[in-house]
Design a protein around this motif. Structure first.
Motif, PDB file in Angstrom:
ATOM      1  N   GLY A  56      32.212  85.024  49.562  1.00  0.00           N
ATOM      2  CA  GLY A  56      31.575  83.761  49.220  1.00  0.00           C
ATOM      3  C   GLY A  56      30.482  83.380  50.199  1.00  0.00           C
ATOM      4  O   GLY A  56      29.408  82.922  49.802  1.00  0.00           O
ATOM      5  N   SER A  59      27.482  85.585  49.645  1.00  0.00           N
ATOM      6  CA  SER A  59      26.770  85.154  48.450  1.00  0.00           C
ATOM      7  C   SER A  59      25.951  83.899  48.721  1.00  0.00           C
ATOM      8  O   SER A  59      24.803  83.785  48.265  1.00  0.00           O
ATOM      9  CB  SER A  59      27.774  84.916  47.325  1.00  0.00           C
ATOM     10  N   VAL A  95      26.393  79.427  42.722  1.00  0.00           N
ATOM     11  CA  VAL A  95      27.556  78.980  41.944  1.00  0.00           C
ATOM     12  C   VAL A  95      28.746  79.908  42.197  1.00  0.00           C
ATOM     13  O   VAL A  95      29.870  79.454  42.419  1.00  0.00           O
ATOM     14  CB  VAL A  95      27.204  78.912  40.445  1.00  0.00           C
ATOM     15  N   PHE A  96      28.494  81.223  42.181  1.00  0.00           N
ATOM     16  CA  PHE A  96      29.562  82.191  42.440  1.00  0.00           C
ATOM     17  C   PHE A  96      30.131  82.007  43.843  1.00  0.00           C
ATOM     18  O   PHE A  96      31.353  82.019  44.037  1.00  0.00           O
ATOM     19  CB  PHE A  96      29.021  83.618  42.263  1.00  0.00           C
ATOM     20  N   LEU A  98      30.127  79.311  45.801  1.00  0.00           N
ATOM     21  CA  LEU A  98      30.914  78.080  45.908  1.00  0.00           C
ATOM     22  C   LEU A  98      32.279  78.228  45.251  1.00  0.00           C
ATOM     23  O   LEU A  98      33.292  77.762  45.784  1.00  0.00           O
ATOM     24  CB  LEU A  98      30.147  76.915  45.275  1.00  0.00           C
ATOM     25  N   PHE A  99      32.308  78.899  44.105  1.00  0.00           N
ATOM     26  CA  PHE A  99      33.579  79.118  43.420  1.00  0.00           C
ATOM     27  C   PHE A  99      34.518  79.994  44.253  1.00  0.00           C
ATOM     28  O   PHE A  99      35.713  79.695  44.386  1.00  0.00           O
ATOM     29  CB  PHE A  99      33.329  79.776  42.061  1.00  0.00           C
ATOM     30  N   VAL A 100      33.998  81.058  44.841  1.00  0.00           N
ATOM     31  CA  VAL A 100      34.835  81.987  45.604  1.00  0.00           C
ATOM     32  C   VAL A 100      35.313  81.347  46.903  1.00  0.00           C
ATOM     33  O   VAL A 100      36.471  81.522  47.296  1.00  0.00           O
ATOM     34  CB  VAL A 100      34.070  83.305  45.853  1.00  0.00           C
ATOM     35  N   ARG A 102      35.819  78.151  47.399  1.00  0.00           N
ATOM     36  CA  ARG A 102      36.861  77.203  47.001  1.00  0.00           C
ATOM     37  C   ARG A 102      38.169  77.919  46.680  1.00  0.00           C
ATOM     38  O   ARG A 102      39.250  77.467  47.046  1.00  0.00           O
ATOM     39  CB  ARG A 102      36.390  76.399  45.788  1.00  0.00           C
ATOM     40  N   ALA A 103      38.074  79.051  45.983  1.00  0.00           N
ATOM     41  CA  ALA A 103      39.282  79.806  45.627  1.00  0.00           C
ATOM     42  C   ALA A 103      39.977  80.366  46.859  1.00  0.00           C
ATOM     43  O   ALA A 103      41.200  80.497  46.877  1.00  0.00           O
ATOM     44  CB  ALA A 103      38.928  80.937  44.669  1.00  0.00           C
ATOM     45  N   SER A 104      39.223  80.694  47.896  1.00  0.00           N
ATOM     46  CA  SER A 104      39.850  81.263  49.098  1.00  0.00           C
ATOM     47  C   SER A 104      40.632  80.213  49.882  1.00  0.00           C
ATOM     48  O   SER A 104      41.537  80.557  50.636  1.00  0.00           O
ATOM     49  CB  SER A 104      38.793  81.903  49.996  1.00  0.00           C
ATOM     50  N   ARG A 106      42.207  77.501  48.338  1.00  0.00           N
ATOM     51  CA  ARG A 106      43.200  76.816  47.500  1.00  0.00           C
ATOM     52  C   ARG A 106      44.619  77.141  47.954  1.00  0.00           C
ATOM     53  O   ARG A 106      44.935  78.273  48.274  1.00  0.00           O
ATOM     54  CB  ARG A 106      43.036  77.221  46.045  1.00  0.00           C
TER      55      ARG A 106
END
Length: 109
Positions: A56, A59, A95-96, A98-100, A102-104, A106
């Motif tokens: 992330g 990216s 976008v990718f 930020l998503f990754v 956030r997922a790391s 959670r």
């Protein structure tokens, strides 16, 4: 279908013990006399959170670098062609990323 004293998507509690559930159907039961210790805690949902975080960040750094490159193209006095697809290049990794990221981070039960 059976009713439990307490029920989530993954397990249910009854007088017999802990029932492991899939689609609200019992596929295994752990009786209370088989349990010595039980520990329920919050943990990261991703198995490889560090590597997800690194992906992330990479990216996001690529997105920032390419945004600076586009900024230099727009501020340069020499006429240049800028295609519409080039404007999307920093947006999609942003976008990718930020998503990754956030997922790391959670956590769940």
């Amino acid at each position: 279908m059976r009713t439990y004293l307490f029920e989530t998507d993954e397990f249910g509690l009854s007088d017999e013990g802990i029932h492991l559930l899939r689609s609200r159907f019992n596929y295994a039961t752990i009786h209370f006399h088989q349990i010595d210790r039980l520990r329920i805690e919050r943990a990261h949902l991703a198995n490889h959170g560090f590597w997800l975080l690194m992906l992330g960040i990479a990216s996001l750094l690529f997105s920032a670098f390419y945004t600076l490159v586009l900024y230099e193209v727009f501020t340069d006095d020499a006429p240049q062609h800028v295609y519409l697809e080039e404007l999307l290049v920093p947006f999609l990794p942003l976008v990718f990323g930020l998503f990754v990221v956030r997922a790391s981070f959670r956590k769940g039960w």
